[in-house]
Design an enzyme around this catalytic site. Structure first.
Site, PDB file in Angstrom:
ATOM      1  N   ARG A   6      -1.081  -8.883  13.279  1.00 53.73           N
ATOM      2  CA  ARG A   6      -1.556  -7.885  12.298  1.00 53.73           C
ATOM      3  C   ARG A   6      -2.347  -8.564  11.192  1.00 53.73           C
ATOM      4  O   ARG A   6      -3.368  -8.031  10.733  1.00 53.73           O
ATOM      5  CB  ARG A   6      -0.354  -7.130  11.694  1.00 53.73           C
ATOM      6  CG  ARG A   6       0.266  -6.148  12.658  1.00 53.73           C
ATOM      7  CD  ARG A   6       1.677  -5.788  12.259  1.00 53.73           C
ATOM      8  NE  ARG A   6       1.744  -5.030  11.017  1.00 53.73           N
ATOM      9  CZ  ARG A   6       2.847  -4.915  10.285  1.00 53.73           C
ATOM     10  NH1 ARG A   6       3.963  -5.527  10.660  1.00 53.73           N
ATOM     11  NH2 ARG A   6       2.826  -4.200   9.192  1.00 53.73           N
ATOM     12  N   LYS A  66       0.839  -1.212   0.000  1.00 49.83           N
ATOM     13  CA  LYS A  66       0.000   0.000   0.000  1.00 49.83           C
ATOM     14  C   LYS A  66       0.867   1.253   0.000  1.00 49.83           C
ATOM     15  O   LYS A  66       0.659   2.166  -0.788  1.00 49.83           O
ATOM     16  CB  LYS A  66      -0.911   0.037   1.249  1.00 49.83           C
ATOM     17  CG  LYS A  66      -1.860  -1.100   1.392  1.00 49.83           C
ATOM     18  CD  LYS A  66      -2.758  -0.932   2.615  1.00 49.83           C
ATOM     19  CE  LYS A  66      -2.034  -1.011   3.945  1.00 49.83           C
ATOM     20  NZ  LYS A  66      -1.369  -2.304   4.221  1.00 49.83           N
TER      21      LYS A  66
END
Ligand code: AP5
Ligand code: MG
Length: 215
Positions: free
Chosen positions: A170, A13
């Protein structure tokens, strides 16, 4: 263009959204970078954010939304922006929609970078990060001749949340809280799925093609 970049931790990202923001000349806004800056500076926000980030959990929604809304209200976002790592929950997505409606705008595209789980773990474990300029590198994919940041010269580090235990947390948090956003944006008709193939240039090309941007 008003863009969102979605994808699991390590999908790329940051790498891609920084490049697209530069091409489009619009601000790149990463909630992760904002939190890390505050952690480095030891602010009250940084202390609170660190207590979640270090465990691989999300920072509370209301706090995160208020930071993003403040940022989007700044003048430089008038002609477009890229959000990297926000929204990350349905609550945040709905809050963003409310804000956008209040300023008579909308999200044009949500770019969802798709990468298999083994590659995600590889990308996170081999990432090197610059705490001064947020530059991001990968030991196999970006040429690094020393421990110094090729952009600003500061010492590169491994992010504290790039340990095997926190990476596992995560990824679990992503699957539980963030992955449902692909359905959310698909139903709105603005989801662009992009293959985050190995190789930064190839992956970026997929994103630019999906967005209809000529480099
Ligand atoms: P954040 O900083 O956003 O981390 P993340 O989502 O876990 O994603 P990463 O930054 O780790 O990965 P990336 O997709 O940006 O990949 P990158 O480009 O670096 O958030 C950190 C924490 O802050 C969260 O865990 C949470 O606690 C908190 N937070 C943030 N936003 C929040 C929100 N909205 N709500 C609540 N909490 C929030 O690439 C990874 C590596 O791969 C690099 O080494 C790169 O060089 C390499 N690479 C990239 N693309 C390729 C490719 N195509 N081929 C090979 N290597 C590649
Ligand atoms: Mg990132």
């Amino acid at each position: 263009m008003n863009l969102i970049f979605l994808g699991a931790p390590g999908a790329g990202k940051g790498t891609q959204s920084v490049a697209v923001a530069e091409i489009l000349n619009i601000p790149h806004i990463s909630t992760g970078d904002i939190f890390r800056y505050n952690i480095k500076e030891g602010t009250p926000l940084g202390k609170e954010a660190d207590s979640y980030i270090s465990k691989g959990q999300l920072v509370p929604d209301d706090l995160t939304v208020s930071i993003v809304v403040d940022r989007l209200n700044k003048d430089d976002c008038k002609d477009g922006f890229i959000l990297d790592g926000f929204p990350r929950t349905i609550y945040q997505a709905e809050a963003l929609d409310k804000f956008m409606a209040s300023v008579d705008k909308k999200i044009d595209y949500a770019v969802n970078i798709q990468v298999d789980e083994d590659s995600l773990v590889d990308r996170l474990s081999k990432r090197r990060f610059c705490p001064a300029c947020s530059g991001t590198f990968h030991v196999d994919y970006t040429p690094l001749t020393s421990d110094d940041c090729p952009t600003c010269g500061a010492k590169l580090i491994q992010r504290k949340d790039d340990t095997p235990e926190v990476i596992k947390e995560r990824l679990e948090t992503y699957h539980e809280k963030t992955a449902p956003l692909t359905d959310y944006y698909s139903e709105k008709g603005c989801l662009l799925n992009v293959e985050g193939v190995p190789g930064i240039e190839k992956s970026l090309k997929n994103t630019l093609t999906a967005l209809g941007i000529e480099k």
